[in-house]
Write a protein that holds these residues in place. Structure first.
Motif: not given
Length: 304
Positions: A116-122
């Motif tokens: 999720v954090l990867d997909a959120a753009g971090f």
């Protein structure tokens, strides 16, 4: 995003359709794992790394796996105590997860949370494991760069080979380098790296050892340079290794999901099968055996 992360931990079956949709949008973040025994300063070092990445205008997410509370079953949130100065930074997101009895340093929910954090753009995702000792090697399956943190005086340099730590470390950070014995620890770790050259196991990237002090910031610039050197090594010189690591990660993840679903279905069968107690009694009396019963539960008579 926060609501989805809660679902992943508490209701994974509800979160799974969302994770399926997010998967095509992953693979852009750089994942950094930090492991080591309790008390070596993992959270303090993460706090320093956040500050350095923010100076580079990179967004940072932290997944901190904390010990499970014996009362609530939740995380003890020790990481947030040490990272309070970043709490109001919109470019930083910190999430605590409880171990909930998971071994290997990671909990099953970590994989979904990282996705999720990867997909959120971090840009950078730091995964801080709980520090359970010799079992804590799962992080190498998930992170592109793995930090192993030790401090002088804990005997970690003696346990390192037994634990397999030397094999999973890309970078070894000797924290609290202002303590007595730091040079001795550094020499012992270097000696072990030399010994590993003769074990027949070759590595494309020999582990680098850096002395640091998360408290004072000493050695932090060298640590950041070494981290960037490893990232560039994987992304530019050996993208095949990065692809192989990603392939191995998904292989293990698929196997974990299959195991999890198999166990769930078997447990569901046990709660609905009225003959379970009778069949189990036959095992206890010797009329049947546990292996045959397991085969029957799986519906596979040829299980090996």
């Amino acid at each position: 995003m926060a609501r989805l992360l809660r679902l992943i931990e508490d209701q994974p079956e509800v979160a799974r359709p969302f994770l399926k949709q997010l998967h095509p949008h992953t693979g852009k973040a750089y994942l950094i794992g930090l492991t080591g025994s309790p008390g070596v300063g993992k959270s303090s070092l993460v706090d320093r790394l956040i500050g350095e990445f923010r100076k580079q205008n990179l967004t940072v997410a932290v997944v901190a796996v904390d010990p499970t509370s014996p009362f609530s079953g939740g995380a003890l949130l020790g990481d947030r105590v040490r990272m309070q100065k970043h709490a109001t930074d919109p470019g930083v997101f910190i999430r605590s997860l409880a171990t909930r009895g998971a071994f290997g340093g990671l909990t099953p929910a970590v994989q979904g949370v990282v996705q999720v954090l990867d997909a959120a753009g971090f840009d950078r995702i730091l995964i801080e494991t709980v520090g359970v000792g010799q079992d804590e090697v799962d992080i190498v399956r998930l992170a592109q760069t793995t930090f192993v943190i030790t401090v002088p005086g804990l005997g970690d340099e003696i346990q390192a080979i037994k634990a397999g730590i030397m094999e999973i470390a890309d970078i070894m950070a000797v924290n609290k380098c202002d303590r007595p014995g730091a040079e001795q620890t550094l020499q012992q770790l270097n000696s072990m790296l030399e010994m590993n050259k003769f074990t027949g196991r070759e590595r494309d990237w020999p582990p680098r050892i850096v002395k640091i002090s998360a408290r004072t910031g000493e050695g932090l610039s060298e640590l950041m340079e070494t981290l960037e050197a490893h990232r560039l090594f994987l992304t530019r010189e050996r993208p095949d290794l990065l692809a192989a690591k990603r392939r191995n990660h998904f292989t293990e993840l698929v196997l974990d999901l299959v195991k999890e679903e198999t166990i769930r279905r078997v447990q569901q069968t046990l709660t609905t099968d009225s003959s379970w107690e009778e069949r189990l009694a036959m095992v206890l009396t010797g009329e049947n055996d546990p292996y045959t019963l397991a085969e029957e539960l799986l519906g596979d008579r040829e299980m090996e």
